[in-house]
Scaffold this active site. Structure first.
Site, mmCIF file in Angstrom:
data_model
loop_
_atom_site.group_PDB
_atom_site.id
_atom_site.type_symbol
_atom_site.label_atom_id
_atom_site.label_comp_id
_atom_site.label_asym_id
_atom_site.label_seq_id
_atom_site.Cartn_x
_atom_site.Cartn_y
_atom_site.Cartn_z
ATOM 1 N N TRP A 136 2.459 4.805 -9.966
ATOM 2 C CA TRP A 136 2.465 6.256 -10.128
ATOM 3 C C TRP A 136 1.524 6.987 -9.178
ATOM 4 O O TRP A 136 1.609 8.200 -9.047
ATOM 5 C CB TRP A 136 2.043 6.613 -11.563
ATOM 6 C CG TRP A 136 0.835 5.854 -12.035
ATOM 7 C CD1 TRP A 136 0.823 4.749 -12.851
ATOM 8 C CD2 TRP A 136 -0.538 6.105 -11.708
ATOM 9 N NE1 TRP A 136 -0.463 4.304 -13.055
ATOM 10 C CE2 TRP A 136 -1.314 5.116 -12.366
ATOM 11 C CE3 TRP A 136 -1.193 7.067 -10.938
ATOM 12 C CZ2 TRP A 136 -2.716 5.067 -12.258
ATOM 13 C CZ3 TRP A 136 -2.575 7.017 -10.821
ATOM 14 C CH2 TRP A 136 -3.320 6.027 -11.473
ATOM 15 N N ASN A 137 0.601 6.287 -8.510
ATOM 16 C CA ASN A 137 -0.473 7.023 -7.846
ATOM 17 C C ASN A 137 -0.016 7.804 -6.611
ATOM 18 O O ASN A 137 -0.523 8.894 -6.339
ATOM 19 C CB ASN A 137 -1.657 6.106 -7.519
ATOM 20 C CG ASN A 137 -1.280 4.936 -6.649
ATOM 21 O OD1 ASN A 137 -0.143 4.457 -6.666
ATOM 22 N ND2 ASN A 137 -2.235 4.433 -5.885
ATOM 23 N N LYS A 160 12.510 0.663 -9.794
ATOM 24 C CA LYS A 160 11.902 0.695 -11.119
ATOM 25 C C LYS A 160 10.545 1.354 -10.924
ATOM 26 O O LYS A 160 9.602 0.713 -10.462
ATOM 27 C CB LYS A 160 11.765 -0.711 -11.704
ATOM 28 C CG LYS A 160 11.321 -0.725 -13.179
ATOM 29 C CD LYS A 160 9.847 -0.448 -13.321
ATOM 30 C CE LYS A 160 9.387 -0.431 -14.757
ATOM 31 N NZ LYS A 160 8.413 0.634 -15.040
ATOM 32 N N HIS A 161 10.471 2.638 -11.257
ATOM 33 C CA HIS A 161 9.233 3.371 -11.026
ATOM 34 C C HIS A 161 8.339 3.282 -12.259
ATOM 35 O O HIS A 161 8.749 2.832 -13.332
ATOM 36 C CB HIS A 161 9.548 4.833 -10.706
ATOM 37 C CG HIS A 161 8.644 5.447 -9.688
ATOM 38 N ND1 HIS A 161 7.303 5.104 -9.584
ATOM 39 C CD2 HIS A 161 8.861 6.377 -8.722
ATOM 40 C CE1 HIS A 161 6.760 5.797 -8.602
ATOM 41 N NE2 HIS A 161 7.679 6.575 -8.055
ATOM 42 N N ALA A 162 7.087 3.716 -12.100
ATOM 43 C CA ALA A 162 6.153 3.744 -13.219
ATOM 44 C C ALA A 162 6.681 4.677 -14.303
ATOM 45 O O ALA A 162 7.271 5.726 -14.011
ATOM 46 C CB ALA A 162 4.783 4.207 -12.746
ATOM 47 N N SER A 163 6.410 4.321 -15.560
ATOM 48 C CA SER A 163 7.005 5.045 -16.682
ATOM 49 C C SER A 163 6.440 6.450 -16.866
ATOM 50 O O SER A 163 7.030 7.258 -17.590
ATOM 51 C CB SER A 163 6.815 4.238 -17.973
ATOM 52 O OG SER A 163 7.566 3.048 -17.921
ATOM 53 N N GLY A 212 1.236 -2.407 -6.981
ATOM 54 C CA GLY A 212 0.698 -2.223 -8.319
ATOM 55 C C GLY A 212 -0.476 -3.137 -8.592
ATOM 56 O O GLY A 212 -1.182 -3.560 -7.675
ATOM 57 N N SER A 213 -0.648 -3.456 -9.858
ATOM 58 C CA SER A 213 -1.793 -4.250 -10.290
ATOM 59 C C SER A 213 -1.608 -5.722 -9.961
ATOM 60 O O SER A 213 -0.489 -6.201 -9.749
ATOM 61 C CB SER A 213 -2.004 -4.094 -11.798
ATOM 62 O OG SER A 213 -0.936 -4.718 -12.506
ATOM 63 N N GLU A 234 1.863 -5.487 -2.558
ATOM 64 C CA GLU A 234 0.660 -4.724 -2.204
ATOM 65 C C GLU A 234 -0.050 -4.438 -3.515
ATOM 66 O O GLU A 234 0.417 -3.646 -4.320
ATOM 67 C CB GLU A 234 1.028 -3.427 -1.477
ATOM 68 C CG GLU A 234 -0.170 -2.757 -0.822
ATOM 69 C CD GLU A 234 -0.752 -1.622 -1.646
ATOM 70 O OE1 GLU A 234 -1.764 -1.867 -2.344
ATOM 71 O OE2 GLU A 234 -0.206 -0.519 -1.593
ATOM 72 N N CYS A 268 -5.336 2.518 -3.767
ATOM 73 C CA CYS A 268 -5.719 1.137 -3.446
ATOM 74 C C CYS A 268 -6.543 1.076 -2.168
ATOM 75 O O CYS A 268 -7.420 0.218 -2.045
ATOM 76 C CB CYS A 268 -4.463 0.274 -3.308
ATOM 77 S SG CYS A 268 -3.537 0.083 -4.835
#
Length: 461
Positions: A136-137, A160-163, A212-213, A234, A268
Site C-alpha cells: 500500500w505504501n 493482488k493489491h494490499a487490502s 512487501g514484507s 523486493e 523501503c
C-alpha cells in the site's frame, strides 16, 4: 484484514468491498490466459500506443487519483500527485524503449561458427500471466513499475493489491481498460492474502512479483519454488545514510530529513540508519534533530503538510514498540517518541541515539518517521555499521573523497549506493536488493527481461 478504504487521518471506514469468490477468480484466470494468446502477438508499436494512452489518462487523472491515495493510505497530497506523475513518465519511458531493450541479440561471429551454426540469435519472448502482489505504501508506483515493462514485453498482469487500497487497485484496472488494452490484459483481483497461494499454484500463472514484507516474500518464494515458477522479490530495507567529514553538512542534513520522512517514513528505500563520522557527528545530530522537530505534521489533504499519519493502526503500534524497546534499552530520544493526542494514526518524527545491537530497532525495519543515529570512528567502522543489518536494499553516502567513494562502492552490501543524494527509483536504472531485501531487479532493461523466456534460436549450417 478487510478489503476497505479506511482514512488513516481519522480512522473512519469509508468504503468496504466483498472479496471475489472462487468462481470470479476462475473467470479472471481464464480471461488472462485467453487474452495472453493474442496479446503476445501484438507488435511493440501497438503495445506502446496503448501504454502511452494510459500515461496520458493518468496525467489527466492526477488530482483525482492523488486524492484517493491520500484518503486510502495517508500520503501527503503533494507527494501523491507526484507519484501519479512519476508513473506516467515511467509508462512513456517503457513505451519508447521496450523494443530496443528486447531486441534480438546476435552472438559473436566466431562463437556462431564454433557452434556449427550458420546463424544464432537470442530472443526475448513473454511468459504469460504474471501475478503481482503489491503493498500500500506507493499504491500506484509499485504496480506501474511492474506493469509497464510486463505489458510491453507481451505479458498480461494479475494484481493482488494490499487490502487497504482497494480504490487505487480498481482504478489501475480501469486505467488500462480505458487506454484500450484488451479485456484481461490487466486485472485486479480483490482477494485477501490467504488466496494468493492457490492463485500462484495455478498452472495458468507463469510467474510472480512481490513487493512487501519479509514474511510475505518467504511465503510467495516458497510456493513459487515448489511450483518451479520465476519470482522477483523486493522486501524490507533499513538503508544506511553515511556522512563523512568531507560532506557538505548543510545539504546532507536537509536531504537526511527528507530521506527519512518521505511517504511518512513508510518507504523501503527511505534512509533509516544515520551513520555519522565522529568528527561531524555532534553538529549533524543537532541540526538533524532540529529539522525533524520542525516538520509540519497534520492532515495529509492539506498542501503544506509534510508528514501525515501512518497508513494503519497496527503499523503505528509496531513502530511504537520498536521505539519503546530502544528507550528501555538505554537509547536517548532527541526528538519525538510520544504518540500525539487525537484521532488518526499519527506518530511524530523521531530521532534515537545510543542505539545498540541488542535493541530490536537495530535489526528490524522501522516503517515510519523514526531515525536511528550512530557515531562511527572512521570509514571502517562506518562500513561495519552499515552492513550490520539483515537487509541490503539501498544506501546513501555523503563524501567528496574519491578514495572513500571507491571503498563504499566495493564494500557496502546493498543493491544501490547513492552518493551525495537521496535514494530514488528511476525507470532507467535497475532497482532491487540483496540479503533479506529480496532478489531480482525491477526497472531498466534488467527489469523488463525478468519475465521473459530468454530463447536461443540456432540455425544449422
Amino acid at each position: 484484514m478487510p478489503i476497505a478504504t479506511v482514512n488513516p487521518a481519522n480512522g473512519e471506514t469509508l468504503k468496504t468491498y466483498e472479496a471475489m469468490g472462487v468462481e470470479e477468480v476462475e473467470r479472471r484466470l481464464q480471461l488472462a490466459e485467453a487474452t495472453f494468446r493474442t496479446y503476445r502477438t501484438t507488435s511493440y508499436a501497438e503495445r506502446a500506443s496503448l501504454l502511452s494512452r494510459a500515461a496520458d489518462l493518468l496525467d489527466e487523472d492526477q488530482g483525482e487519483i492523488g486524492a484517493v491515495m491520500t484518503t486510502e493510505m495517508g500520503k501527503p497530497v503533494v507527494q501523491a500527485r507526484a507519484e501519479a506523475a512519476k508513473c506516467a513518465r515511467a509508462m512513456r519511458w517503457y513505451a519508447e524503449r521496450a523494443e530496443a531493450l528486447l531486441a534480438d541479440e546476435l552472438p559473436g561471429e566466431n562463437d556462431v561458427r564454433d557452434s556449427g551454426a550458420s546463424r544464432v540469435l537470442v530472443r526475448y519472448r513473454p511468459l504469460g500471466p504474471v501475478l503481482a502482489v503489491m503493498p500500500w505504501n506507493f499504491p500506484l508506483w509499485q504496480v506501474v513499475r511492474f506493469a509497464a515493462p510486463a505489458l510491453m514485453a507481451g505479458n498480461v498482469g494479475l494484481l493482488k493489491h494490499a487490502s487497504n487500497v482497494p480504490q487505487t487497485a480498481l482504478y489501475l484496472e480501469d486505467l488500462f481498460h480505458r487506454a484500450g488494452h484488451p479485456e484481461g490484459c490487466f486485472q485486479t483481483l480483490l482477494v485477501g492474502a490467504g488466496a494468493v497461494d492457490e492463485i500462484l499454484r495455478d498452472d495458468r500463472v507463469k510467474a510472480a512479483t512481490l513487493t512487501g514484507s519479509e514474511p510475505a516474500g518467504r511465503a510467495v518464494a516458497s510456493t513459487a519454488g515448489e511450483m518451479v515458477k520465476k519470482t522477483v522479490l523486493e522486501l524490507g530495507g533499513s538503508d544506511p545514510f553515511v556522512v563523512m567529514p568531507s560532506a557538505d553538512l548543510d545539504r546532507a542534513v536537509e536531504t537526511a530529513v527528507t530521506a527519512r520522512v518521505q511517504n511518512n517514513g513508510q518507504s523501503c528505500i527511505a534512509a533509516k540508519r544515520f551513520i555519522v563520522h565522529a568528527d561531524v557527528h555532534d553538529a549533524f545530530a543537532e541540526r538533524f534533530a532540529r529539522g525533524m522537530r520542525e516538520l509540519r505534521v497534520g492532515d495529509p489533504a492539506l498542501e503544506d503538510t509534510q508528514v501525515g499519519p501512518l497508513a494503519t493502526e497496527q503499523g503505528r503500534a509496531d513502530l511504537e514498540e520498536l521505539v519503546d524497546d530502544a528507550r528501555r534499552g538505554g537509547a536517548t530520544v532527541l526528538c519525538g517518541g510520544e504518540r500525539p493526542e487525537g484521532p488518526g494514526w499519527f506518530y511524530p518524527p523521531t530521532v534515537l541515539t545510543g542505539v545498540t545491537r541488542e535493541m530490536r530497532i537495530h535489526r528490524e525495519e522501522a516503517f515510519g518517521p523514526v531515525a536511528t543515529l550512530y557515531r562511527a570512528a572512521d570509514l571502517d567502522e562506518a562500513v561495519l555499521i552499515a552492513n550490520d543489518s539483515p537487509f541490503g536494499l539501498s544506501s546513501n553516502v555523503w563524501t567528496r573523497d574519491a578514495d572513500e567513494v571507491d571503498r563504499f562502492v566495493r564494500d557496502i552490501e546493498a543493491g544501490g549506493v547513492f552518493f551525495n543524494g537521496m535514494t530514488a527509483s528511476h525507470p532507467a536504472f535497475p532497482f532491487g536488493g540483496v540479503k533479506r531485501s529480496g532478489y531480482g531487479r525491477e526497472l531498466s532493461g534488467h527489469g523488463i527481461r525478468e519475465f521473459c523466456n530468454i530463447t536461443t534460436v540456432w540455425h544449422g549450417a
